[in-house]
Design a protein around this motif. Structure first.
Motif, PDB file in Angstrom:
ATOM      1  N   LEU A 113     -13.102 -10.017  -4.717  1.00 58.38           N
ATOM      2  CA  LEU A 113     -11.920  -9.252  -4.311  1.00 58.38           C
ATOM      3  C   LEU A 113     -10.699  -9.643  -5.135  1.00 58.38           C
ATOM      4  O   LEU A 113      -9.963  -8.795  -5.631  1.00 58.38           O
ATOM      5  N   ILE A 114     -10.505 -10.951  -5.307  1.00 61.77           N
ATOM      6  CA  ILE A 114      -9.323 -11.430  -6.018  1.00 61.77           C
ATOM      7  C   ILE A 114      -9.385 -11.104  -7.504  1.00 61.77           C
ATOM      8  O   ILE A 114      -8.412 -10.635  -8.101  1.00 61.77           O
ATOM      9  N   THR A 115     -10.539 -11.361  -8.125  1.00 60.55           N
ATOM     10  CA  THR A 115     -10.637 -11.121  -9.569  1.00 60.55           C
ATOM     11  C   THR A 115     -10.568  -9.635  -9.900  1.00 60.55           C
ATOM     12  O   THR A 115     -10.218  -9.268 -11.021  1.00 60.55           O
ATOM     13  N   GLY A 116     -10.882  -8.781  -8.933  1.00 58.04           N
ATOM     14  CA  GLY A 116     -10.826  -7.344  -9.171  1.00 58.04           C
ATOM     15  C   GLY A 116      -9.468  -6.731  -8.890  1.00 58.04           C
ATOM     16  O   GLY A 116      -9.265  -5.525  -9.101  1.00 58.04           O
ATOM     17  N   ALA A 117      -8.515  -7.549  -8.422  1.00 57.74           N
ATOM     18  CA  ALA A 117      -7.198  -7.029  -8.067  1.00 57.74           C
ATOM     19  C   ALA A 117      -6.329  -6.807  -9.299  1.00 57.74           C
ATOM     20  O   ALA A 117      -6.384  -7.573 -10.263  1.00 57.74           O
ATOM     21  N   LYS A 118      -5.511  -5.778  -9.239  1.00 61.51           N
ATOM     22  CA  LYS A 118      -4.562  -5.508 -10.321  1.00 61.51           C
ATOM     23  C   LYS A 118      -3.341  -6.423 -10.191  1.00 61.51           C
ATOM     24  O   LYS A 118      -2.774  -6.860 -11.199  1.00 61.51           O
ATOM     25  N   ASN A 119      -2.941  -6.706  -8.950  1.00 59.71           N
ATOM     26  CA  ASN A 119      -1.784  -7.561  -8.689  1.00 59.71           C
ATOM     27  C   ASN A 119      -2.087  -8.506  -7.542  1.00 59.71           C
ATOM     28  O   ASN A 119      -2.806  -8.147  -6.598  1.00 59.71           O
ATOM     29  N   LEU A 120      -1.530  -9.723  -7.607  1.00 61.51           N
ATOM     30  CA  LEU A 120      -1.690 -10.718  -6.549  1.00 61.51           C
ATOM     31  C   LEU A 120      -0.319 -11.091  -5.993  1.00 61.51           C
ATOM     32  O   LEU A 120       0.581 -11.449  -6.744  1.00 61.51           O
ATOM     33  N   SER A 121      -0.185 -11.007  -4.684  1.00 63.13           N
ATOM     34  CA  SER A 121       1.020 -11.506  -4.022  1.00 63.13           C
ATOM     35  C   SER A 121       0.690 -12.856  -3.404  1.00 63.13           C
ATOM     36  O   SER A 121      -0.480 -13.216  -3.267  1.00 63.13           O
ATOM     37  N   GLN A 122       1.724 -13.593  -3.001  1.00 67.06           N
ATOM     38  CA  GLN A 122       1.533 -14.952  -2.498  1.00 67.06           C
ATOM     39  C   GLN A 122       1.728 -15.092  -0.996  1.00 67.06           C
ATOM     40  O   GLN A 122       1.554 -16.160  -0.449  1.00 67.06           O
ATOM     41  N   PHE A 123       2.136 -14.028  -0.299  1.00 67.81           N
ATOM     42  CA  PHE A 123       2.453 -14.012   1.121  1.00 67.81           C
ATOM     43  C   PHE A 123       3.973 -14.036   1.263  1.00 67.81           C
ATOM     44  O   PHE A 123       4.669 -14.655   0.462  1.00 67.81           O
TER      45      PHE A 123
ATOM     46  N   ARG B  95       0.815  -1.209   0.000  1.00 69.86           N
ATOM     47  CA  ARG B  95       0.000   0.000   0.000  1.00 69.86           C
ATOM     48  C   ARG B  95       0.857   1.271   0.000  1.00 69.86           C
ATOM     49  O   ARG B  95       0.477   2.284  -0.585  1.00 69.86           O
ATOM     50  N   MET B  96       2.018   1.217   0.633  1.00 72.73           N
ATOM     51  CA  MET B  96       2.864   2.406   0.752  1.00 72.73           C
ATOM     52  C   MET B  96       3.871   2.538  -0.387  1.00 72.73           C
ATOM     53  O   MET B  96       4.105   3.635  -0.893  1.00 72.73           O
ATOM     54  N   ASN B  97       4.483   1.419  -0.789  1.00 76.98           N
ATOM     55  CA  ASN B  97       5.573   1.453  -1.762  1.00 76.98           C
ATOM     56  C   ASN B  97       5.231   0.799  -3.101  1.00 76.98           C
ATOM     57  O   ASN B  97       6.034   0.857  -4.039  1.00 76.98           O
ATOM     58  N   GLY B  98       4.091   0.151  -3.186  1.00 81.57           N
ATOM     59  CA  GLY B  98       3.655  -0.450  -4.435  1.00 81.57           C
ATOM     60  C   GLY B  98       4.044  -1.909  -4.570  1.00 81.57           C
ATOM     61  O   GLY B  98       4.961  -2.403  -3.921  1.00 81.57           O
ATOM     62  N   PHE B  99       3.317  -2.598  -5.424  1.00 83.06           N
ATOM     63  CA  PHE B  99       3.514  -4.034  -5.625  1.00 83.06           C
ATOM     64  C   PHE B  99       4.903  -4.346  -6.165  1.00 83.06           C
ATOM     65  O   PHE B  99       5.556  -5.277  -5.698  1.00 83.06           O
ATOM     66  N   ASP B 100       5.360  -3.604  -7.150  1.00 83.46           N
ATOM     67  CA  ASP B 100       6.661  -3.897  -7.744  1.00 83.46           C
ATOM     68  C   ASP B 100       7.783  -3.775  -6.728  1.00 83.46           C
ATOM     69  O   ASP B 100       8.699  -4.613  -6.681  1.00 83.46           O
ATOM     70  N   PHE B 101       7.751  -2.730  -5.919  1.00 83.89           N
ATOM     71  CA  PHE B 101       8.763  -2.566  -4.873  1.00 83.89           C
ATOM     72  C   PHE B 101       8.735  -3.755  -3.927  1.00 83.89           C
ATOM     73  O   PHE B 101       9.782  -4.299  -3.549  1.00 83.89           O
ATOM     74  N   HIS B 102       7.524  -4.167  -3.547  1.00 81.14           N
ATOM     75  CA  HIS B 102       7.376  -5.272  -2.597  1.00 81.14           C
ATOM     76  C   HIS B 102       7.942  -6.575  -3.167  1.00 81.14           C
ATOM     77  O   HIS B 102       8.706  -7.273  -2.489  1.00 81.14           O
ATOM     78  N   ILE B 103       7.577  -6.903  -4.397  1.00 78.80           N
ATOM     79  CA  ILE B 103       8.039  -8.157  -4.993  1.00 78.80           C
ATOM     80  C   ILE B 103       9.551  -8.144  -5.198  1.00 78.80           C
ATOM     81  O   ILE B 103      10.232  -9.151  -4.973  1.00 78.80           O
ATOM     82  N   ASN B 104      10.097  -7.008  -5.613  1.00 78.68           N
ATOM     83  CA  ASN B 104      11.549  -6.917  -5.758  1.00 78.68           C
ATOM     84  C   ASN B 104      12.246  -7.091  -4.415  1.00 78.68           C
ATOM     85  O   ASN B 104      13.311  -7.716  -4.323  1.00 78.68           O
ATOM     86  N   LEU B 105      11.639  -6.549  -3.374  1.00 82.79           N
ATOM     87  CA  LEU B 105      12.196  -6.710  -2.033  1.00 82.79           C
ATOM     88  C   LEU B 105      12.203  -8.177  -1.631  1.00 82.79           C
ATOM     89  O   LEU B 105      13.181  -8.684  -1.065  1.00 82.79           O
ATOM     90  N   MET B 106      11.125  -8.886  -1.959  1.00 85.60           N
ATOM     91  CA  MET B 106      11.029 -10.302  -1.614  1.00 85.60           C
ATOM     92  C   MET B 106      11.970 -11.157  -2.461  1.00 85.60           C
ATOM     93  O   MET B 106      12.603 -12.086  -1.957  1.00 85.60           O
TER      94      MET B 106
END
Length: 448
Positions: A391-401, A231-242
């Motif tokens: 909720l899931i089908t309306g998401a732009k990006n999905l993370s896995q945990f 929510r703060m840094n965006g999906f791409d930042f999060h996935i790259n961090l992971m």
């Protein structure tokens, strides 16, 4: 075969008496070949002489399952009975409690594993595929490919482009609550951070625990971090961090923990000593107002006539640039071990499990998840399942945990204690992140 446990689907490891990760034993097992010297806590059931031929799509298929508890064990038993009628294959389950299965998966796969076993999409699947511990199931996908969306197909592939997973179910993480409690109090779902904090403050003044937060097992807090970061840094930042292990000791990540600290006054008292089941019971008993958790967990607590009392909303927006675009939606499924005793039977079983019919049958007994295959009759979903699918089908990006999106030798050994240290001492976050950053760089550097 290991004796099973009556613990919850994601219960704390037995006999520890303190917070441990789901893969505490895995930390040592991941060191590689040396893990083979450890007496495995998971062992495959015998296959009763099943053929090793890839063409023998009959006989008995052994199945390593992390679902030893009554639900979803009962749903699997129903499913396996139907599979026997549909395919002629007898499924011989090796029931193991969830935590034990997680903690010993590496040793298990390097030893004498079952033909087919439960596991997860994302980095968790790709990690073991890269180690050569899995059979690719491209042949299965030749039969079931049309049952899945391109996005679900992509989540089932290893880094080498081959398929290793047949997705079966998935579920969202969100902020859950009791509909009847909220109706009686006049609460409304927040969409922004300020509204979220205001609602927590109102619940506290009403004498209710605002947020049922529990982290004895260590992993539940990871979901809150994931949402705050996305929510703060965006999906791409999060996935790259992971995935890359860099940028941990940065202002962006520190800001996530500073934001998190605003929630601590509203959490369950003694939360580091409570399991997720205890937190879910606080929601069920209307002692608490909200809980960040997965439907897969809390859906096993809100059952029977309570099932449709379970409501949820998407984790609130913090940065308008990223809105509520990302949803945490872990995908569970099945994989085939490296050298199955009955490969033909294993593949035939997976072809059946990759159908809407099989998934519909399973969900009828286990309404805490939603199906991954196309063609499931969603009119038979419970209210929470229907809302989850939307909720899931309306998401732009999905993370896995977190512990599925990053390396297993980083998630529990490094991040689990780091997050718990923060929850104990939020003022120490600068030194905590410095330590995480050093360990991340060491792990990714050693991995090449």
């Amino acid at each position: 075969m290991l004796p099973t446990s009556a613990d919850g689907r994601r219960s704390p490891s037995s006999g520890s008496g303190h917070a441990v990760g789901r893969r505490a034993v895995l930390r040592g097992a991941l060191l590689g070949v040396g893990a083979l010297s450890v007496a495995p806590l998971l062992s495959a059931c015998g296959s009763n002489g099943s053929s090793t031929s890839t063409g023998d799509a009959s006989g008995t298929v052994t199945f390593g399952s992390n679902a030893a508890v009554p639900e979803p064990k009962g749903a699997y038993e129903t499913l396996f009975a139907a599979a026997a009628k549909a395919t002629g294959i007898t499924v011989k389950p090796n029931w193991v409690d969830h935590n034990t299965f997680q903690q010993n998966i590496s040793t298990y796969l390097q030893g004498n594993p079952d033909d087919v076993f439960n596991w997860f999409a994302g980095e968790r699947m790709q990690y073991f595929a890269a180690q050569g511990l899995l059979s690719n199931v491209d042949e299965v996908w030749g039969s079931i490919g049309a049952n899945y969306t391109p996005a679900m197909q992509a989540q089932s592939k290893g880094a080498d482009g081959h398929y290793y997973l047949v997705p079966f179910d998935y579920y969202p993480w969100a902020v859950f609550y009791s509909k009847s409690l909220w109706k009686s109090k006049g609460y409304e779902a927040p969409t922004s951070w300020d509204q979220y904090i205001a609602l927590a403050r109102k619940m506290k003044s009403d004498g209710i625990i605002p947020i049922a937060f529990t982290d004895k097992d260590g992993w539940p807090a990871m979901g809150t971090f994931d949402y705050l970061n996305m929510r703060m840094n965006g999906f791409d930042f999060h996935i790259n961090l992971m995935r890359k292990g860099d940028s941990w000791n940065t202002p962006q990540v520190k800001a996530v923990f500073d934001q998190w600290a605003q929630l601590l006054p509203y959490y369950s008292p003694g939360f580091l000593g409570l399991t997720w089941q205890e937190g879910a019971q606080q929601i069920l008993n209307q002692q608490a107002g909200m809980m960040v958790i997965g439907l897969d967990q809390i859906g096993t607590i809100f059952t029977g006539d309570k099932a449709d009392d379970l409501g949820f909303f998407a984790f609130p927006e913090i940065n308008p640039a990223y809105r509520q675009d990302a949803v945490e939606a872990p995908i569970d499924g099945f994989m085939v071990s490296r050298s199955p005793k009955n490969k033909g039977g294993a593949f035939k079983l997976l072809e059946y499990l990759g159908t809407a019919k099989a998934q519909q049958l399973w969900l009828g007994s286990n309404p805490a998840d939603i199906a991954t295959a196309n063609g499931v009759d969603t009119s038979k979903y419970t209210a929470p399942q229907t809302a989850a699918a939307q909720l899931i089908t309306g998401a732009k990006n999905l993370s896995q945990f977190m512990d599925r999106d990053t390396r297993p030798d980083f998630a529990d050994p490094v991040m689990l204690p780091a997050i718990q240290s923060f929850l104990n001492r939020p003022g120490d976050i600068t030194s905590i992140l410095s330590n995480v950053d050093k360990q991340a760089k060491s792990i990714w550097s050693a991995a090449g």
